[in-house]
Design a protein around this motif. Structure first.
Motif, PDB file in Angstrom:
ATOM      1  N   MET A   1       6.537   8.202  -6.766  1.00  0.00           N
ATOM      2  CA  MET A   1       5.671   7.178  -6.169  1.00  0.00           C
ATOM      3  C   MET A   1       5.603   7.305  -4.651  1.00  0.00           C
ATOM      4  SD  MET A   1       5.941   3.641  -8.303  1.00  0.00           S
ATOM      5  CE  MET A   1       7.357   3.163  -7.436  1.00  0.00           C
ATOM      6  N   GLN A   2       6.730   7.717  -4.058  1.00  0.00           N
ATOM      7  CA  GLN A   2       6.753   7.787  -2.591  1.00  0.00           C
ATOM      8  C   GLN A   2       5.922   8.946  -2.062  1.00  0.00           C
ATOM      9  OE1 GLN A   2      10.496   6.689  -0.586  1.00  0.00           O
ATOM     10  NE2 GLN A   2      11.341   6.889  -2.627  1.00  0.00           N
ATOM     11  N   LEU A   3       5.653   9.931  -2.928  1.00  0.00           N
ATOM     12  CA  LEU A   3       4.890  11.094  -2.486  1.00  0.00           C
ATOM     13  C   LEU A   3       3.388  10.827  -2.500  1.00  0.00           C
ATOM     14  CD1 LEU A   3       4.954  14.067  -1.593  1.00  0.00           C
ATOM     15  CD2 LEU A   3       4.913  14.723  -3.976  1.00  0.00           C
ATOM     16  N   VAL A   4       2.865  10.482  -3.654  1.00  0.00           N
ATOM     17  CA  VAL A   4       1.401  10.307  -3.751  1.00  0.00           C
ATOM     18  C   VAL A   4       0.999   8.875  -4.101  1.00  0.00           C
ATOM     19  CG1 VAL A   4       0.836  12.694  -4.301  1.00  0.00           C
ATOM     20  CG2 VAL A   4       1.451  11.140  -6.145  1.00  0.00           C
ATOM     21  N   GLY A   5       1.974   8.017  -4.432  1.00  0.00           N
ATOM     22  CA  GLY A   5       1.642   6.641  -4.778  1.00  0.00           C
ATOM     23  C   GLY A   5       1.294   6.482  -6.244  1.00  0.00           C
ATOM     24  N   ILE A   6       1.326   5.212  -6.684  1.00  0.00           N
ATOM     25  CA  ILE A   6       1.106   4.887  -8.093  1.00  0.00           C
ATOM     26  C   ILE A   6      -0.253   5.384  -8.593  1.00  0.00           C
ATOM     27  CG2 ILE A   6       0.652   2.891  -9.592  1.00  0.00           C
ATOM     28  CD1 ILE A   6       2.847   1.462  -7.787  1.00  0.00           C
ATOM     29  N   LEU A   7      -1.265   5.254  -7.738  1.00  0.00           N
ATOM     30  CA  LEU A   7      -2.629   5.522  -8.211  1.00  0.00           C
ATOM     31  C   LEU A   7      -2.944   7.011  -8.373  1.00  0.00           C
ATOM     32  CD1 LEU A   7      -4.542   2.792  -6.165  1.00  0.00           C
ATOM     33  CD2 LEU A   7      -3.775   2.688  -8.533  1.00  0.00           C
ATOM     34  N   LEU A   8      -2.130   7.868  -7.766  1.00  0.00           N
ATOM     35  CA  LEU A   8      -2.471   9.300  -7.801  1.00  0.00           C
ATOM     36  C   LEU A   8      -1.441  10.154  -8.554  1.00  0.00           C
ATOM     37  CD1 LEU A   8      -3.756   9.710  -4.126  1.00  0.00           C
ATOM     38  CD2 LEU A   8      -5.130   9.677  -6.195  1.00  0.00           C
ATOM     39  N   ILE A   9      -0.452   9.474  -9.176  1.00  0.00           N
ATOM     40  CA  ILE A   9       0.647  10.221  -9.798  1.00  0.00           C
ATOM     41  C   ILE A   9       0.184  11.170 -10.902  1.00  0.00           C
ATOM     42  CG2 ILE A   9       2.432   9.765 -11.551  1.00  0.00           C
ATOM     43  CD1 ILE A   9       3.713   7.935  -9.483  1.00  0.00           C
TER      44      ILE A   9
ATOM     45  N   PHE B   1       0.817  -1.218   0.000  1.00  0.00           N
ATOM     46  CA  PHE B   1       0.000   0.000   0.000  1.00  0.00           C
ATOM     47  C   PHE B   1       0.851   1.268   0.000  1.00  0.00           C
ATOM     48  CE2 PHE B   1      -3.391  -2.893   1.042  1.00  0.00           C
ATOM     49  CZ  PHE B   1      -4.476  -2.313   0.429  1.00  0.00           C
ATOM     50  N   SER B   2       2.082   1.156   0.548  1.00  0.00           N
ATOM     51  CA  SER B   2       2.936   2.359   0.570  1.00  0.00           C
ATOM     52  C   SER B   2       3.313   2.759  -0.851  1.00  0.00           C
ATOM     53  CB  SER B   2       4.177   2.123   1.422  1.00  0.00           C
ATOM     54  OG  SER B   2       5.003   1.165   0.807  1.00  0.00           O
ATOM     55  N   PHE B   3       3.409   1.776  -1.762  1.00  0.00           N
ATOM     56  CA  PHE B   3       3.701   2.101  -3.159  1.00  0.00           C
ATOM     57  C   PHE B   3       2.440   2.549  -3.892  1.00  0.00           C
ATOM     58  CE2 PHE B   3       7.193  -0.869  -2.160  1.00  0.00           C
ATOM     59  CZ  PHE B   3       8.248  -0.020  -2.428  1.00  0.00           C
ATOM     60  N   LEU B   4       1.314   1.972  -3.498  1.00  0.00           N
ATOM     61  CA  LEU B   4       0.059   2.331  -4.178  1.00  0.00           C
ATOM     62  C   LEU B   4      -0.411   3.739  -3.800  1.00  0.00           C
ATOM     63  CD1 LEU B   4      -1.990  -0.989  -3.966  1.00  0.00           C
ATOM     64  CD2 LEU B   4      -1.044   0.051  -6.018  1.00  0.00           C
ATOM     65  N   PHE B   5      -0.241   4.083  -2.524  1.00  0.00           N
ATOM     66  CA  PHE B   5      -0.800   5.365  -2.062  1.00  0.00           C
ATOM     67  C   PHE B   5       0.252   6.346  -1.536  1.00  0.00           C
ATOM     68  CE2 PHE B   5      -4.245   2.212  -1.645  1.00  0.00           C
ATOM     69  CZ  PHE B   5      -5.138   2.778  -2.541  1.00  0.00           C
ATOM     70  N   GLY B   6       1.523   5.965  -1.577  1.00  0.00           N
ATOM     71  CA  GLY B   6       2.595   6.869  -1.148  1.00  0.00           C
ATOM     72  C   GLY B   6       2.842   6.839   0.350  1.00  0.00           C
ATOM     73  N   SER B   7       4.058   7.213   0.730  1.00  0.00           N
ATOM     74  CA  SER B   7       4.398   7.259   2.161  1.00  0.00           C
ATOM     75  C   SER B   7       5.532   8.262   2.365  1.00  0.00           C
ATOM     76  CB  SER B   7       4.835   5.873   2.635  1.00  0.00           C
ATOM     77  OG  SER B   7       5.918   5.423   1.833  1.00  0.00           O
ATOM     78  N   ILE B   8       5.263   9.496   1.990  1.00  0.00           N
ATOM     79  CA  ILE B   8       6.312  10.520   1.995  1.00  0.00           C
ATOM     80  C   ILE B   8       6.853  10.791   3.402  1.00  0.00           C
ATOM     81  CG2 ILE B   8       4.765  12.524   2.156  1.00  0.00           C
ATOM     82  CD1 ILE B   8       7.898  12.327  -0.056  1.00  0.00           C
ATOM     83  N   LEU B   9       6.015  10.578   4.433  1.00  0.00           N
ATOM     84  CA  LEU B   9       6.484  10.847   5.798  1.00  0.00           C
ATOM     85  C   LEU B   9       7.497   9.796   6.264  1.00  0.00           C
ATOM     86  CD1 LEU B   9       3.122  11.988   7.456  1.00  0.00           C
ATOM     87  CD2 LEU B   9       4.987  13.412   6.624  1.00  0.00           C
ATOM     88  N   LEU B  10       7.590   8.682   5.504  1.00  0.00           N
ATOM     89  CA  LEU B  10       8.533   7.624   5.875  1.00  0.00           C
ATOM     90  C   LEU B  10       9.786   7.640   4.996  1.00  0.00           C
ATOM     91  CD1 LEU B  10       5.964   4.672   6.298  1.00  0.00           C
ATOM     92  CD2 LEU B  10       6.876   6.183   8.064  1.00  0.00           C
ATOM     93  N   VAL B  11       9.952   8.662   4.165  1.00  0.00           N
ATOM     94  CA  VAL B  11      11.070   8.666   3.209  1.00  0.00           C
ATOM     95  C   VAL B  11      12.414   8.736   3.962  1.00  0.00           C
ATOM     96  CG1 VAL B  11      11.152  11.184   2.838  1.00  0.00           C
ATOM     97  CG2 VAL B  11      11.829   9.648   1.008  1.00  0.00           C
ATOM     98  N   SER B  12      13.357   7.891   3.516  1.00  0.00           N
ATOM     99  CA  SER B  12      14.656   7.813   4.205  1.00  0.00           C
ATOM    100  C   SER B  12      15.599   8.916   3.709  1.00  0.00           C
ATOM    101  CB  SER B  12      15.289   6.453   3.946  1.00  0.00           C
ATOM    102  OG  SER B  12      15.574   6.341   2.565  1.00  0.00           O
ATOM    103  N   LEU B  13      16.701   9.092   4.419  1.00  0.00           N
ATOM    104  CA  LEU B  13      17.690  10.102   4.007  1.00  0.00           C
ATOM    105  C   LEU B  13      18.277   9.747   2.639  1.00  0.00           C
ATOM    106  CD1 LEU B  13      19.354  12.630   4.732  1.00  0.00           C
ATOM    107  CD2 LEU B  13      21.033  11.111   5.783  1.00  0.00           C
ATOM    108  N   GLU B  14      18.567   8.432   2.440  1.00  0.00           N
ATOM    109  CA  GLU B  14      19.134   7.988   1.148  1.00  0.00           C
ATOM    110  C   GLU B  14      18.175   8.315   0.005  1.00  0.00           C
ATOM    111  OE1 GLU B  14      18.891   5.997   3.853  1.00  0.00           O
ATOM    112  OE2 GLU B  14      21.013   5.991   4.409  1.00  0.00           O
ATOM    113  N   ASN B  15      16.883   8.029   0.225  1.00  0.00           N
ATOM    114  CA  ASN B  15      15.900   8.303  -0.830  1.00  0.00           C
ATOM    115  C   ASN B  15      15.734   9.803  -1.068  1.00  0.00           C
ATOM    116  OD1 ASN B  15      15.408   5.727  -1.578  1.00  0.00           O
ATOM    117  ND2 ASN B  15      13.496   5.495  -0.424  1.00  0.00           N
ATOM    118  N   THR B  16      15.853  10.581   0.016  1.00  0.00           N
ATOM    119  CA  THR B  16      15.745  12.050  -0.137  1.00  0.00           C
ATOM    120  C   THR B  16      16.883  12.542  -1.031  1.00  0.00           C
ATOM    121  OG1 THR B  16      14.828  12.193   2.079  1.00  0.00           O
ATOM    122  CG2 THR B  16      15.620  14.240   1.124  1.00  0.00           C
TER     123      THR B  16
END
Lengths: 281, 243
Positions: free
Chosen positions: A190-198, A118-133
């Motif tokens: 994808m991490q911001l809004v997820g696949i379904l809302l891009i 679900f984190s990929f489908l709907f995003g999880s920006i609050l969980l983004v890691s330093l590496e991903n940032t």
């Protein structure tokens, strides 16, 4: 309250990544929308979903697989459109359903993944890691620099391909470059809004900006402003009210669009020139 | 003697067994105002597509400034092109200045935009959105865009199709000024025989093959040639209806 929220490290990462993604999506999206590729981002996101599922299934870092699948799908789709003259919306529909189908099949074969899909489908920006940032910042910076360097050629090709070709612009190479950039943008977002809302991030700020602006630069700046405002407000509101950030960001961008429509239809702002016209010939 | 800026030799284009152009030969000299006339389907747009490097599967030779276009595309920098009716999104967010600026090369100066807009009488509308202009005004914007790099040759493919008569007159006056005052060679295809007779110094009659190329007066004062042209056009018209 706001100062307290802004003191958290995860919030810094979320806001920095979110702003970078907003800038990237709005400028890349402007070229896609004007080429009538509005749903292209959606199709690439669904293809990336297949890549995510494949990565999880085969034990490879899913984001890298998603990048590979998204970019190769973008290039393949462009080649198919050119070679077989299949209409754009049909190829988008094929890619969209095949990516989702691959994802669903792999998920059911594995009996469900331990990682939250679900984190990929709907995003999880609050969980983004330093590496991903850092990765998102690097990609967004590179994409913005490429667009700035090729700005005139990209605008000209988007305006009229035939005339751009006559001016000696390598139109086909630019088209492949643009879809590659679109593929990278989609997976990064994808991490911001997820696949379904891009597609909303790619389309809504640009359509809103086009209601007010006359020129291309003006549209790009307005679109980036709307996108960044939606993302920042959406992230802060989602934390405050404990709501999924992806949906919140999209809803705020829709509110901005609706208000803009209202302002426009009330005739409060016109995008026509205020310079007195000479005799119309 | 004037320099030959364009040479077309035995140009043949075959679309899967259908000849669009058959052994077309002619040349254009510097400062010519050449009107290319011919019915629909005569091959005018195909000829321009070959000349502009948009169509490459042709037989024969096309030379600009003495060099084959298959060897170098540098000639494109010396050409301004105005298409029949440029296809662009009506709501495309670009001002007139931005559209003209699309034609600029790296070395061009930005004040060229105002200069060319003055030549087509649109300098006061430079901040307008392109989609807000009339068809005639849009075509003048595309002339300005074609002129922004100081081309030696201007190629126009039926540029006034669907434009009102008042706009046509202004458009033709701009073309005459460019040819006579700025010495720009003009290659212009048109259905409008009256306009060609009035403006062009030379005429090329095309109907898949070239059956006349020469001084404008020679063509328009020759009853036999005019009769041949109208019969040929009629045959092409009938042929289209049979298809």
């Amino acid at each position: 309250m706001v100062f307290e929220i802004l003191s958290y490290g995860f919030m810094h990462r979320a806001l920095i990544s979110g702003i970078a993604i907003a800038l990237m999506c709005s400028i890349v999206g402007l070229f896609l929308v004007l080429r009538r590729y509005s749903l292209f981002g959606d199709a690439l996101a669904h293809a990336a979903f297949g890549g995510i599922a494949a990565g999880l299934f085969f034990g490879i870092y899913p984001i890298w697989v998603a990048f590979g699948v998204s970019v190769s799908s973008a290039l393949g789709l462009t080649k198919i459109r050119q070679k077989f003259q299949i209409s754009g919306d049909a190829t988008v529909a094929i890619l969209l359903s095949s990516g989702l189908a691959v994802g669903v099949v792999l998920i059911s074969l594995s009996g469900g993944f331990t990682v939250d899909i679900f984190s990929f489908l709907f995003g999880s920006i609050l969980l983004v890691s330093l590496e991903n940032t850092i990765l998102i910042l690097g990609l967004a910076g590179s994409i913005l620099i490429i667009i700035l360097l090729l700005y005139r050629q990209l605008v000209y090709t988007t305006f009229n391909e035939e005339q751009a070709k006559v001016s000696g612009i390598p139109v086909e190479k630019l088209n492949y470059l643009l879809v590659t950039i679109a593929g990278i943008t989609v997976v990064s977002s994808m991490q911001l809004v997820g696949i379904l809302l891009i597609s909303s991030l790619i389309v809504i700020p640009n359509v809103t900006a086009m209601l007010f602006s006359r020129g291309f630069k003006q549209t790009a700046i307005l679109s980036m402003t709307f996108a960044v405002s939606s993302v920042v407000t959406g992230i802060l509101a989602s934390y405050t009210f404990n709501i999924a950030p992806g949906g919140m960001i999209v809803l705020i961008s829709i509110v901005i669009f609706s208000v803009s429509l209202g302002i426009k239809s009330a005739g409060l702002i016109k995008n026509k020139t205020i310079i007195p016209s000479i005799k119309q010939v | 003697m004037l320099m030959k800026v364009v040479e077309i030799e035995n140009l043949t284009v075959d679309y899967q067994g259908i000849l669009a152009l058959d052994k077309v030969n002619f040349s254009v000299e510097s400062k010519d105002f050449l009107g290319i006339i011919g019915p629909n389907g005569a091959g005018k747009t195909t000829l321009f597509s070959c000349m502009l490097g948009l169509l490459n599967n042709y037989k024969g030779e096309i030379r600009f400034f003495g060099t084959s276009i298959k060897k170098s595309k540098k000639y494109l920098g010396q050409i301004g092109y105005v298409p029949q009716k440029p296809a662009f999104e009506k709501n495309f967010p670009a001002t007139i200045s931005e559209v003209v600026g699309m034609g600029l090369t790296k070395n061009s100066k930005k004040d060229k935009i105002d200069e060319v807009l003055q030549k087509v009488w649109l300098h006061e509308l430079s901040h307008r959105r392109i989609g807000d202009l009339s068809g005639g005004q849009q075509q003048r914007v595309f002339i300005a865009k074609a002129l922004v790099n100081d081309p030696q040759i201007l190629i126009l493919d039926e540029p006034v199709t669907g434009i009102d008569s008042q706009s046509k007159e202004l458009f033709y006056q701009i073309l005459l000024d460019l040819n006579q005052k700025e010495n720009i060679t003009i290659i212009w295809s048109s259905h409008d025989l009256d306009a060609v007779a009035k403006l062009a110094s030379k005429v090329a009659c095309l109907n898949r093959t070239l059956f006349f190329h020469g001084i404008s007066e020679e063509f328009f004062h020759n009853e036999d040639l005019l009769k041949m042209y109208s019969e040929s056009s009629m045959q092409m018209h009938m042929h289209h209806h049979e298809d």
